[in-house]
Design an enzyme around this catalytic site. Structure first.
Site: not given
Length: 273
Positions: A14, A16, A38-39, A102, A159, A163, A169
């Site tokens: 859910g 971005r 999802e959680r 990622g 960013h 974030k 990273g």
């Protein structure tokens, strides 16, 4: 519907990035969206993943229990947070599932857990899945070998306001690429903040500066500055779809791998350049 070569599960469906990953999975040849998660307690549970991502009904319902979909995917794609990713890592290790990671912000123990799991399962773990960023990392290695010993090296990244980790990273990966090319350990030469009376710049260090503002997807610049000239190598992302496509490309690449720890440079074959 194209024939699937790999079935993927997307966690954080859910968010971005999760929605972009669903869109990419539905569009990419050889990839099938097998599961979306999802959680527990999320208001999105029970929704159709495709409708959530704006690509139409897929029949893949968003769930919270990874065990309930373990037979529906071959590779788990995870762009969430370190604590969640490590729990998913343990599940994938137990059940022989590949992973594309990622997530950023891991501490040393988290990175070690990923290395240990890769002895049993195949993992692509990268700070950034953009093709352009990974080409940039290769360029940084080459620039560092020529200019790194006599220039001042600074890395600037920007960013969006949401974030949660800094430096990014990708910025750290840039620093590691440069330090590695100079036979240094980034831990020994990185400078992450400057405030007050700092004195003159220490030769041989790699400086980092961070911007958090608005909806910036991601901008990274490495500067090699000398007296009279400087070289700047910059990458700017305008859409998260570049990361999503790279992640799904990595999942496809993993189909022939039984175990091992890889990054996007392996996927793209950049180390032979």
């Amino acid at each position: 519907m194209h024939e699937a070569q790999i079935r993927v599960a997307i966690v954080g469906a859910g968010g971005r990035m999760g929605r972009q990953l669903i869109q990419a999975a539905m569009a990419m040849e050889g990839v099938q969206l097998g599961a979306a998660l999802e959680r527990e307690g999320s208001s999105l549970l029970g929704s159709d993943a495709g409708e959530l991502a704006g690509v139409g009904k897929t029949g893949v319902i968003i769930q919270s229990d990874l065990a309930s979909v373990k037979d529906d995917f071959d590779v788990l794609v995870d762009f969430t947070r370190p604590e969640g990713t490590l729990a998913h890592l343990a599940f994938c290790r137990k059940h022989g599932k590949g992973m594309v990671i990622g997530t950023t912000g891991f501490d040393d123990a988290g990175k070690q857990a990923i290395r240990e799991a890769s002895q049993e399962i195949a993992i692509v773990f990268a700070a950034n899945f953009s093709v352009g960023v990974n080409v940039m990392l290769k360029l940084l290695e080459k620039a560092a070998k020529v200019m790194g010993d006599y220039t001042d090296i600074e890395i600037i990244e920007a960013h969006h306001r949401h974030k949660v980790d800094a430096p990014s990273g990708t910025a750290l990966a840039m620093g590691e690429a440069i330090a590695g090319a100079l036979d240094k350990d980034l831990k020994d030469c990185a400078v992450y903040s400057r405030e007050g009376y700092t004195g003159e710049r220490v030769p041989g260090t790699i400086g980092f500066a961070t911007v958090r503002a608005g909806d910036i997807v991601g901008e990274h610049t490495a500067m090699f500055a000398d007296i009279g000239e400087r070289v700047e190598i910059t990458h700017k992302a305008s859409s998260r779809m570049t990361f999503a496509n790279g992640a799904l490309r990595s999942a496809l690449w993993l189909k022939t791998k039984k175990n091992g720890l890889f990054d996007m440079r392996d996927v793209l074959g950049l180390d032979v350049l």
